[in-house]
Design an enzyme around this catalytic site. Structure first.
Site, mmCIF file in Angstrom:
data_model
loop_
_atom_site.group_PDB
_atom_site.id
_atom_site.type_symbol
_atom_site.label_atom_id
_atom_site.label_comp_id
_atom_site.label_asym_id
_atom_site.label_seq_id
_atom_site.Cartn_x
_atom_site.Cartn_y
_atom_site.Cartn_z
ATOM 1 N N LYS A 111 -0.355 -11.670 37.085
ATOM 2 C CA LYS A 111 -0.709 -12.994 36.550
ATOM 3 C C LYS A 111 -0.468 -14.128 37.548
ATOM 4 O O LYS A 111 -1.044 -15.203 37.418
ATOM 5 C CB LYS A 111 0.043 -13.269 35.241
ATOM 6 N N LYS A 193 -7.529 -2.717 32.448
ATOM 7 C CA LYS A 193 -7.291 -2.583 31.008
ATOM 8 C C LYS A 193 -8.143 -3.589 30.226
ATOM 9 O O LYS A 193 -8.460 -4.663 30.745
ATOM 10 C CB LYS A 193 -5.800 -2.729 30.687
ATOM 11 N N LYS A 196 -7.810 -9.680 26.714
ATOM 12 C CA LYS A 196 -8.303 -10.823 25.943
ATOM 13 C C LYS A 196 -8.958 -11.845 26.840
ATOM 14 O O LYS A 196 -9.831 -12.576 26.425
ATOM 15 C CB LYS A 196 -7.119 -11.536 25.282
HETATM 16 P P1 ATP Z 1 -4.233 -9.927 27.944
HETATM 17 O O1 ATP Z 1 -5.223 -8.887 27.503
HETATM 18 O O2 ATP Z 1 -4.824 -11.311 27.986
HETATM 19 O O3 ATP Z 1 -3.472 -9.539 29.158
HETATM 20 P P2 ATP Z 1 -2.595 -8.727 26.058
HETATM 21 O O4 ATP Z 1 -3.639 -8.283 25.072
HETATM 22 O O5 ATP Z 1 -2.027 -7.732 26.995
HETATM 23 O O6 ATP Z 1 -3.167 -9.998 26.795
HETATM 24 P P3 ATP Z 1 -0.730 -9.201 23.908
HETATM 25 O O7 ATP Z 1 -1.575 -9.928 22.935
HETATM 26 O O8 ATP Z 1 0.615 -9.710 23.940
HETATM 27 O O9 ATP Z 1 -1.306 -9.331 25.366
HETATM 28 O O10 ATP Z 1 -0.749 -7.657 23.563
HETATM 29 C C1 ATP Z 1 -0.425 -7.227 22.280
HETATM 30 C C2 ATP Z 1 -0.217 -5.740 22.257
HETATM 31 O O11 ATP Z 1 -1.398 -5.050 22.625
HETATM 32 C C3 ATP Z 1 0.874 -5.252 23.228
HETATM 33 O O12 ATP Z 1 1.667 -4.275 22.583
HETATM 34 C C4 ATP Z 1 0.105 -4.634 24.357
HETATM 35 O O13 ATP Z 1 0.820 -3.581 24.962
HETATM 36 C C5 ATP Z 1 -1.104 -4.090 23.643
HETATM 37 N N1 ATP Z 1 -2.274 -4.009 24.526
HETATM 38 C C6 ATP Z 1 -2.848 -5.025 25.219
HETATM 39 N N2 ATP Z 1 -3.923 -4.596 25.901
HETATM 40 C C7 ATP Z 1 -4.031 -3.259 25.650
HETATM 41 C C8 ATP Z 1 -4.948 -2.236 26.065
HETATM 42 N N3 ATP Z 1 -5.986 -2.509 26.858
HETATM 43 N N4 ATP Z 1 -4.748 -0.984 25.608
HETATM 44 C C9 ATP Z 1 -3.718 -0.696 24.785
HETATM 45 N N5 ATP Z 1 -2.825 -1.602 24.347
HETATM 46 C C10 ATP Z 1 -2.965 -2.872 24.768
#
Ligand code: ATP
Ligand code: LTN
Length: 327
Positions: A111, A193, A196
């Site tokens: 980040k 991955k 969002k």
């Molecule tokens: P960003 O995608 O913007 O980096 P994020 O989705 O990782 O944000 P959070 O909203 O805090 O951030 O994630 C919520 C939950 O979803 C956490 O437990 C994270 O581990 C899980 N998560 C996020 N992305 C993935 C993914 N691609 N696959 C599986 N689990 C995920």
């Protein structure tokens, strides 16, 4: 009964990765555990947010929590900033952690990469996450695989404090990771991955996407040219990602799916995945629309914050005493 804690950032676009990697475990765990599910708005502001959007996102995530099946009578659902203990314990743990271990975090590295100036909050983000977890004497933290390093840091900090200030200061928690789809990859680039914040909306399926968008994103998803529906992450990352998504949504093992699609092209496979995804998300969207603007949602969050405050104050008192703080 075990205590469970997890959090999701209110930063928009909750997607299939969030759902399959984390949220779906939340629902499963609520029957046999004392669960706390938080909307972590203090984490969201580690990067700039538009205030109006943030407010909206907080209620969107809360409504999605309930829409996927979290029952506020069973689980404590609340917003982080309504419980001041998170910030206080975060501060105390800042004084226990060292900068070296925070600079090593891969999320911080990715980040902050290429940024001219990096906010302090981005560096200390995992310390606040540790505070979230330790504040509730949590035993189990259901999260996606990308959070493994943060859970390890939380354990390290808890053990470090216990060693210095008394073994009963913190409960040392454990992560709980899904066996399948713990890391859902981006549809347009299966080496990243699903996220969002990615620019391309077709890189993800958001839980609130309409049927046409779901269809478009899946049909466009990157595959390869050999035409075989086979799981091979190294050589066929796109198809493997779609297989794990289908397997997670249908509870059918990947080997079974490989057999089912033997001799079929990617077209048939993708069409089926479109139908499966649309069916899986339909009830979530319907529930969301019913709950999002209801008083029930506000009532659930208010009651949740009250219970969270009560529990967190007991932990804080114990920690302040252990450190010799206060009068
Ligand atoms: P960003 O995608 O913007 O980096 P994020 O989705 O990782 O944000 P959070 O909203 O805090 O951030 O994630 C919520 C939950 O979803 C956490 O437990 C994270 O581990 C899980 N998560 C996020 N992305 C993935 C993914 N691609 N696959 C599986 N689990 C995920
Ligand atoms: N860092 C997590 C969100 C998060 C969290 C937590 C998860 C903040 N505090 C406590 C579990 C427990 C992420 O998914 N990006």
């Amino acid at each position: 009964m075990n205590r469970v804690f997890s959090g999701v950032q209110p930063t928009g676009n909750i997607h299939l990765g969030n759902y399959l990697g984390a949220l779906r475990q939340f629902v499963e765990l609520q029957n046999d555990n004392d669960c706390f599910y938080c909307i972590v708005d203090e984490h969201a502001i580690t990067v700039p947010q538009d205030p109006k959007e943030l407010k909206k996102s907080i209620l969107d995530v809360a409504a999605l929590y309930l829409a996927i099946g979290l029952d506020p009578k069973k689980s404590t659902v609340f917003v982080q900033s309504q419980v001041p203990g998170h910030a206080e314990l975060g501060w105390i743990l800042n004084c226990v952690s060292v900068t070296g271990e925070l600079y090593r975090m891969t999320q911080f590295k990715s980040k902050s990469k290429g940024q001219e100036s990096v906010g302090t909050g981005l560096l200390t983000y995992p310390v606040l996450m540790a505070a979230d977890i330790l504040l509730y004497d949590t035993n189990i933290v259901p999260v996606g695989n990308d959070q493994k390093q943060h859970i390890e840091l939380t354990r390290d900090l808890a053990i470090r404090v216990n060693h210095k200030y008394g073994e009963k200061t913190f409960v040392v928690p454990e992560g709980r990771f899904m066996k399948s789809a713990a890391r859902v990859m981006a549809l347009d680039d299966p080496t990243q991955k699903m996220s969002k914040s990615a620019q391309n909306v077709h890189s993800r399926i958001s839980l609130l996407d309409d049927d046409n968008k779901i269809k478009k994103s899946i049909m466009k998803a990157t595959t390869d040219s050999d035409g075989e529906v086979r799981y091979d992450v190294e050589n066929k990352p796109g198809v493997s990602n779609l297989l794990s998504i289908m397997s997670a949504l249908t509870d059918r093992p990947i080997e079974q799916l490989e057999k089912d699609y033997e001799g079929h092209g990617y077209g048939d496979f993708k069409k089926d995945l479109v139908a499966i995804t649309i069916d899986a998300l339909r009830p979530i969207k319907e529930n969301f629309n019913e709950i999002r603007y209801s008083q029930d949602l506000i009532d659930a969050l208010t009651a949740g914050a009250e219970r969270a405050n009560e529990i967190s104050l007991a932990t804080l008192k114990r920690v302040r005493d252990a450190f010799g703080m206060g009068i």
